[in-house]
Write an enzyme that holds these catalytic residues in place. Structure first.
Site, PDB file in Angstrom:
ATOM      1  N   ARG A  96      -8.972  18.982   3.663  1.00 53.57           N
ATOM      2  CA  ARG A  96      -8.084  18.026   3.191  1.00 53.57           C
ATOM      3  C   ARG A  96      -7.012  18.456   2.116  1.00 53.57           C
ATOM      4  NH1 ARG A  96      -9.872  12.893   0.106  1.00 53.57           N
ATOM      5  NH2 ARG A  96      -8.570  11.330   1.119  1.00 53.57           N
ATOM      6  N   HIS A 125     -11.483  15.103  10.799  1.00 52.56           N
ATOM      7  CA  HIS A 125     -12.785  13.916  10.593  1.00 52.56           C
ATOM      8  C   HIS A 125     -13.998  14.193  11.244  1.00 52.56           C
ATOM      9  CE1 HIS A 125      -9.455  10.700   9.106  1.00 52.56           C
ATOM     10  NE2 HIS A 125      -9.471  11.803   8.146  1.00 52.56           N
ATOM     11  N   HIS A 175      -3.334  17.342   2.575  1.00 48.18           N
ATOM     12  CA  HIS A 175      -2.534  16.355   1.663  1.00 48.18           C
ATOM     13  C   HIS A 175      -1.502  17.078   0.770  1.00 48.18           C
ATOM     14  CE1 HIS A 175      -5.031  12.504   1.077  1.00 48.18           C
ATOM     15  NE2 HIS A 175      -5.482  13.220   2.143  1.00 48.18           N
ATOM     16  N   ASN A 214      -5.068   9.988  -3.103  1.00 50.11           N
ATOM     17  CA  ASN A 214      -5.741  11.254  -3.888  1.00 50.11           C
ATOM     18  C   ASN A 214      -6.783  10.683  -5.092  1.00 50.11           C
ATOM     19  OD1 ASN A 214      -4.066  12.710  -2.144  1.00 50.11           O
ATOM     20  ND2 ASN A 214      -2.342  13.190  -3.703  1.00 50.11           N
TER      21      ASN A 214
END
Length: 337
Positions: A74, A205, A78, A106
């Site tokens: 992740r 996911h 991001h 975040n």
């Protein structure tokens, strides 16, 4: 780093080295066409130990906490969605600088910074000022998938680290967990990724956890619970889990209840049975016929998902990184030199 290497781990190191010598469907010419200059095997001469060192740290982190695989993956997502893959997400706030860590997507959410710190420290002791933090994030993402049972791919490298960050861009550009399909498609198209890339990358996911606050809208409003075939038992189980504590930022649920620590195609199977955790997951089958078709294809054929995920990760990893004379190679990933 002192660590006993099992036979299985030695085989993974050999696989990582082999990947660096295996051509992929996304070559440097293709990458150059979208304005990015990344290459394969950048550190073969300058820091040949880089990939084995990174792999060993990721393996250690995941063995201690399987959830860390999803967290490290992740970080790369991001990072790349905010002005390209330049490690801006790793910069700490200072008295004169506001980074991206306190942006809503975040804050109290991103994890794994200490693992990146350990990797960087080890690399600096072996080959100082050579391997960028942005490349570390890209390699760590690949290794996290590979060590969790997913596909491997050769990581293109040559990124440099940013001198700044953007809290505003992190707030606005990273897809929210309650997004509609139209919003998700727009978020991905804004950075040059397609609808197919969006569905494939959503498959990340299949690992990890999410806080109650990110999916509570599924049981607060009937319209957010799912489509006409909503799985009421699943939604009620989520509501019960989250009602057991008043702190929705602390309570978490598995994104994939069936195989939460394995990178596989179970995420898509779950969506078809109404068991997508985040609203932005479940809408892939409830709101759009095309995204549902892609979900159905991945649920039926895990190898198709692996191939598309790998190629979409390469495309995402090539988003606007600093190369050549841009940026720098940070000594400490948390601060500019």
């Amino acid at each position: 780093m002192a660590m006993g290497l099992s036979i299985c781990f030695m085989m993974l190191i050999k696989l990582v080295i082999a990947l660096a010598k295996t051509p992929t469907t996304l070559n440097t010419t293709c990458v150059g066409d979208i304005g990015v200059l990344l290459q394969f095997g950048v550190y073969q001469e300058s820091c040949p130990e880089a990939q084995p060192i990174i792999l060993s740290w990721v393996q250690s982190a995941i063995s201690e906490e399987p959830r860390m695989a999803a967290s490290l993956l992740r970080l790369h997502f991001h990072d790349c969605f905010v002005n390209g893959c330049d490690a801006s997400v790793l910069l700490d706030d200072t008295e004169n600088f506001v980074g991206e860590k306190t942006a809503p997507p975040n804050l109290n959410s991103l994890r794994g910074f200490e693992v990146i710190d350990a990797i960087k420290s080890d690399l600096e002791s072996v080959c100082p000022e050579t391997v960028s933090c942005a490349d570390i994030l890209a390699i760590v993402a690949r290794d996290s998938v590979l060590l969790s049972g997913g596909p491997g791919w050769e990581v293109q490298m040559g990124r440099r680290d940013s001198l700044t960050a953007s809290k505003a861009a992190a707030t606005n550009n990273i897809p929210a967990p309650n997004s509609s399909v139209a919003t998700l498609v727009a978020n991905f198209q804004n950075v040059g990724l397609t609808q197919n890339d969006m569905v494939a990358l959503s498959g990340a996911h299949t690992m990890g956890k999410a806080r109650c606050s990110t999916f509570s809208s599924r049981f607060q409003s009937p319209s957010n619970s799912g489509g006409p075939d909503v799985n009421t038992d699943f939604v009620q189980s989520l509501q019960q889990l989250c009602s057991e504590t008043a702190d929705s930022t602390a309570t978490v649920a598995h994104l994939d209840l069936v195989t939460p620590a394995t990178f596989d195609n179970q995420y898509y199977v779950n969506l078809l049975s109404g068991e997508g955790l985040l609203p932005s997951d479940q809408v892939l089958v409830d709101q759009d016929d095309r995204t549902r078709e892609i979900v159905e294809a991945y649920a039926e054929d895990p190898l198709l998902f692996f191939e598309d995920f790998k190629n979409s990760m390469l495309k995402m990893g090539a988003l606007g990184p600093l190369t050549g004379d841009g940026g720098e190679i940070r000594v400490n990933c948390r601060a500019v030199n």
